[in-house]
Design a protein around this motif. Structure first.
Motif: not given
Lengths: 245, 245
Positions: A94, A236, A239, B189, B191
């Motif tokens: 991201r 972190s 995505r 999605e 993560t």
DNA sequence: TAGTGGTCTAGACCACGAG
DNA sequence: TCGTGGTCTAGACCACTAG
């Protein structure tokens, strides 16, 4: 019957005509007969020279477009597509504010004996010597990706004559311009690891933080392995979106 | 001109004919006119009833096949494709020995007030009440994925009448058989996070271990949100391969 | 204006699957 | 054997791009 037509009909006749034509065209692209961003012959020309109908040519081209090898531009022609991995990182991280290219900082660049390297794809280091680059990628002032890149010295020797400034943030155009090596596609494998001391220092994160590891093998049109790289990114910031059907 | 043909030509005439036909057929599939795994009318029949040529029908069907909506079977017909997410987990986790389906253990199943839930897609809980299931997935005897599943009570009430055994390891066939709800596609999605206490207990890993989090919104053909789930998997088992071009 | 790919048609024959 | 999709052809006209 032209010589092209003879070549086409000499191939494995169990396959449909359009599939044989597709294979023949693939080979011509792989052989570098048409440079990227250059138009290949018109559909009607291909149809004539291979002695097949326009519909058959269109079906072959359609598949090659689907595969990402060619690109159609209405009114101007059909072109050899230049692979663009620019957006590749945006698929995984991201990075607010799209479009722009993350900055690069080359930390190290050296020629090493391939046999000294840890297990990596052998093809890349066929010549015995390899170029190894360590690079840090930043978004704004924030480092988010540490890269370790290996190239066969034989093909990429020209890189060692450039300053690190001349390398710039995108390597593949440099590979093409300086070394004449064109990346056609790549295989990537993602895993999750934890930052060791070196990675933590580069990424400015605590040792043991989760990192996403991306291993990429980049290949020429003919399947030759040209580059191998391992990137470690801050988990972190990771995505990834998929649509499944 | 048949009534179908009239319908087709009444649509937005700026689009090519095959695109309009594609849209019309998409709507018919979404409306449930043909059940999954049932053949739609033959190409020649469609061509006749819509008053277009066979080639135009083929181009429309071709796109729908690419989109994953239809499936061709030579000799037998063109079918509405049943989405199969069975292999979905294999795309993300290294589960040695392919094919088999990971075992499931339903840990909890309850009806909750939607407004009590943390932020989740609103569409799923339109009815005000939701079914919430917690499920653990195991490979052999090893847990590797903890799932939290939300369904709108209104559509899935029938699930509460089943024993957890009857739910089995694959939920989507049950949704279809018991509730008449068909999942057509899903958005996922990925993560990376770290295991909290609850996740660590379920996955038998230390608190703070990296976990891969998969959030999935599963949709009907018409785009209605039918299920939302969040899965947390051991990052050590995560592996994802992509080819880029 | 000339040349390209995009759309659409009509019709022939083949390969496959199921009864 | 019959009906299905798969392959292949020939030709018309349109939409777009570039010089």
């Amino acid at each position: 019957m032209t010589s092209e037509a003879a070549l086409l009909h000499a191939t494995d006749s169990r396959l449909p005509l359009y599939a044989r034509l597709r294979d023949v065209l693939t080979r011509r692209v792989a052989a570098g007969e048409w440079a990227p961003d250059r138009a290949i012959p018109a559909e009607s020309t291909l149809a004539d020279s291979y002695g097949v109908s326009l519909g058959t040519v269109r079906k072959a081209l359609e598949q090659l477009v689907d595969e990402g090898l060619l690109e159609r531009r209405q009114g101007s022609g059909t072109f050899v597509r230049r692979a663009r991995f620019d957006q590749s990182l945006f698929r995984f991280f991201r990075l607010s504010g799209g479009g722009a290219i993350p900055a690069s900082r080359i930390l190290r660049r050296e020629v090493v004996d391939a046999w000294r390297l840890p297990a990596t794809p052998l093809g890349v280091m066929a010549g015995g010597k390899a170029i190894r680059m360590q690079r840090l990628r930043l978004w704004g002032d924030e480092p988010f990706l540490a890269e370790d890149i290996l190239l066969p010295f034989e093909r990429f020797a020209g890189l060692m004559d450039l300053t690190t400034d001349e390398l710039g943030p995108l390597l593949y155009p440099v590979y093409e311009a300086v070394c004449g090596q064109i990346i056609a596609r790549a295989e990537e494998e993602l895993t999750v690891a934890v930052a060791d001391e070196a990675a933590a220092r580069l990424l400015r994160c605590p040792v043991g933080s989760p990192v996403v590891r991306i291993e990429r093998l980049a290949l020429a049109h003919d399947g030759t392995a040209l580059e191998w790289r391992r990137s470690s990114g801050l988990a972190s910031q990771f995505r990834y979106k998929v649509d499944i059907k």
